[in-house]
Design a protein around this motif. Sequence first.
Motif, PDB file in Angstrom:
ATOM      1  N   MET A  76      -0.418 -48.005  26.130  1.00  0.00           N
ATOM      2  CA  MET A  76      -0.791 -48.781  27.312  1.00  0.00           C
ATOM      3  C   MET A  76      -2.111 -49.505  27.085  1.00  0.00           C
ATOM      4  O   MET A  76      -3.070 -48.920  26.591  1.00  0.00           O
ATOM      5  CB  MET A  76      -0.925 -47.843  28.516  1.00  0.00           C
ATOM      6  N   VAL A  77      -2.147 -50.777  27.445  1.00  0.00           N
ATOM      7  CA  VAL A  77      -3.377 -51.561  27.461  1.00  0.00           C
ATOM      8  C   VAL A  77      -3.711 -51.809  28.926  1.00  0.00           C
ATOM      9  O   VAL A  77      -2.875 -52.313  29.677  1.00  0.00           O
ATOM     10  CB  VAL A  77      -3.206 -52.902  26.721  1.00  0.00           C
ATOM     11  N   PHE A  78      -4.950 -51.463  29.314  1.00  0.00           N
ATOM     12  CA  PHE A  78      -5.335 -51.521  30.719  1.00  0.00           C
ATOM     13  C   PHE A  78      -6.155 -52.770  31.019  1.00  0.00           C
ATOM     14  O   PHE A  78      -6.779 -53.357  30.133  1.00  0.00           O
ATOM     15  CB  PHE A  78      -6.137 -50.271  31.100  1.00  0.00           C
ATOM     16  N   GLN A  79      -6.186 -53.147  32.285  1.00  0.00           N
ATOM     17  CA  GLN A  79      -6.914 -54.347  32.708  1.00  0.00           C
ATOM     18  C   GLN A  79      -8.403 -54.231  32.428  1.00  0.00           C
ATOM     19  O   GLN A  79      -9.047 -55.191  31.982  1.00  0.00           O
ATOM     20  CB  GLN A  79      -6.694 -54.579  34.201  1.00  0.00           C
ATOM     21  N   GLN A  80      -8.982 -53.056  32.656  1.00  0.00           N
ATOM     22  CA  GLN A  80     -10.427 -52.884  32.542  1.00  0.00           C
ATOM     23  C   GLN A  80     -10.858 -52.365  31.168  1.00  0.00           C
ATOM     24  O   GLN A  80     -11.921 -51.768  31.044  1.00  0.00           O
ATOM     25  CB  GLN A  80     -10.919 -51.932  33.647  1.00  0.00           C
ATOM     26  N   HIS A  81     -10.046 -52.567  30.169  1.00  0.00           N
ATOM     27  CA  HIS A  81     -10.353 -52.258  28.771  1.00  0.00           C
ATOM     28  C   HIS A  81     -10.375 -50.754  28.477  1.00  0.00           C
ATOM     29  O   HIS A  81      -9.775 -50.305  27.517  1.00  0.00           O
ATOM     30  CB  HIS A  81     -11.684 -52.867  28.313  1.00  0.00           C
ATOM     31  N   ASN A  82     -11.137 -49.969  29.299  1.00  0.00           N
ATOM     32  CA  ASN A  82     -11.241 -48.517  29.099  1.00  0.00           C
ATOM     33  C   ASN A  82     -11.697 -48.142  27.701  1.00  0.00           C
ATOM     34  O   ASN A  82     -11.194 -47.187  27.109  1.00  0.00           O
ATOM     35  CB  ASN A  82      -9.903 -47.825  29.412  1.00  0.00           C
ATOM     36  N   ILE A  83     -12.636 -48.903  27.161  1.00  0.00           N
ATOM     37  CA  ILE A  83     -13.186 -48.560  25.855  1.00  0.00           C
ATOM     38  C   ILE A  83     -14.554 -47.893  26.048  1.00  0.00           C
ATOM     39  O   ILE A  83     -15.142 -47.945  27.128  1.00  0.00           O
ATOM     40  CB  ILE A  83     -13.322 -49.795  24.953  1.00  0.00           C
ATOM     41  N   GLY A 148      -9.054 -52.887  22.790  1.00  0.00           N
ATOM     42  CA  GLY A 148      -8.095 -52.050  23.501  1.00  0.00           C
ATOM     43  C   GLY A 148      -6.688 -52.189  22.948  1.00  0.00           C
ATOM     44  O   GLY A 148      -5.939 -51.206  22.855  1.00  0.00           O
ATOM     45  N   VAL A 149      -6.323 -53.400  22.567  1.00  0.00           N
ATOM     46  CA  VAL A 149      -5.006 -53.617  21.943  1.00  0.00           C
ATOM     47  C   VAL A 149      -4.947 -52.906  20.590  1.00  0.00           C
ATOM     48  O   VAL A 149      -3.952 -52.249  20.258  1.00  0.00           O
ATOM     49  CB  VAL A 149      -4.730 -55.122  21.775  1.00  0.00           C
ATOM     50  N   ALA A 150      -6.021 -53.023  19.807  1.00  0.00           N
ATOM     51  CA  ALA A 150      -6.065 -52.350  18.501  1.00  0.00           C
ATOM     52  C   ALA A 150      -5.914 -50.845  18.663  1.00  0.00           C
ATOM     53  O   ALA A 150      -5.182 -50.193  17.908  1.00  0.00           O
ATOM     54  CB  ALA A 150      -7.371 -52.681  17.781  1.00  0.00           C
ATOM     55  N   ARG A 151      -6.604 -50.277  19.638  1.00  0.00           N
ATOM     56  CA  ARG A 151      -6.492 -48.836  19.893  1.00  0.00           C
ATOM     57  C   ARG A 151      -5.042 -48.450  20.203  1.00  0.00           C
ATOM     58  O   ARG A 151      -4.531 -47.435  19.709  1.00  0.00           O
ATOM     59  CB  ARG A 151      -7.396 -48.453  21.067  1.00  0.00           C
TER      60      ARG A 151
END
Length: 255
Positions: A76-83, A148-151
């Motif tokens: 899952m990729v979230f709107q708020q990045h979550n990094i 976030g996409v890479a993660r």
Amino acid sequence: MSAIRVENLTKRFGETVALDDVTFEIPDGEFTIVLGTSGSGKSTLLRCLNGLTSPTDGRVYVQGEPVSSPRRDVAMVFQQHNIIEGMSAYSNALTGSLGRTEFLRSVLRFNDREDKIKALDALETVGLLDEAEQRAGRMSGGQQQRVGVARALVQEPNILLADEPVASLDPASSQTVMGYLRGAAEERGLTTLISLHQVNLARQFGQRFIGLSDGELVFDGYRDELTFDIIDELYGGLDMEKLLSGERDISEVVQ
């Protein structure tokens, strides 16, 4: 066998019906965009697909298996990045291996060599290999989303979900992030579902479209079927010409 099968999916939150008897299938490798206004059920649908939310009625199947909890093969990729802003882009990407490696070992870079290679490869896929050691908190919003996409890619999913991944980005960054998402999906053969407000981006990058309105499935088709009338039905008489041209974002006019 379909990568995703949704059967009569209904989700209620008290008296509110977020999803109402939704049924569709997604074949392997398809790049699908979920359209609809805020409150139409897009986020709830994605959370049901990745096991973060349990349906009230109906079932969700991934690779033929019912979804009852989060799965490693669904990222899952979230709107708020979550990094983690204090960590480097590389270290953030490496946390995608947490299902295989304990958190402390991951943070201290005690990961297997294979996981480290996967993290670097994922950063290269999203165009950030040269920024691998940059602290994430110093990166632009678009770069953070690409981290976030890479993660998510390091998780090695079969299915990639993204919930409004460009909602907080400027038009140029939105184009870049969507381009990398589409490229990663094609390169890795990922079945991908992305919820978007931006109709112009949806038409540019999407192959197939799922349209939701008040929790109901009102459209399921491909680009040549996504007509002006369908978009007007989904977004309720907004200024379609400006939305389709990209002059205005759905998020500016729909709350």
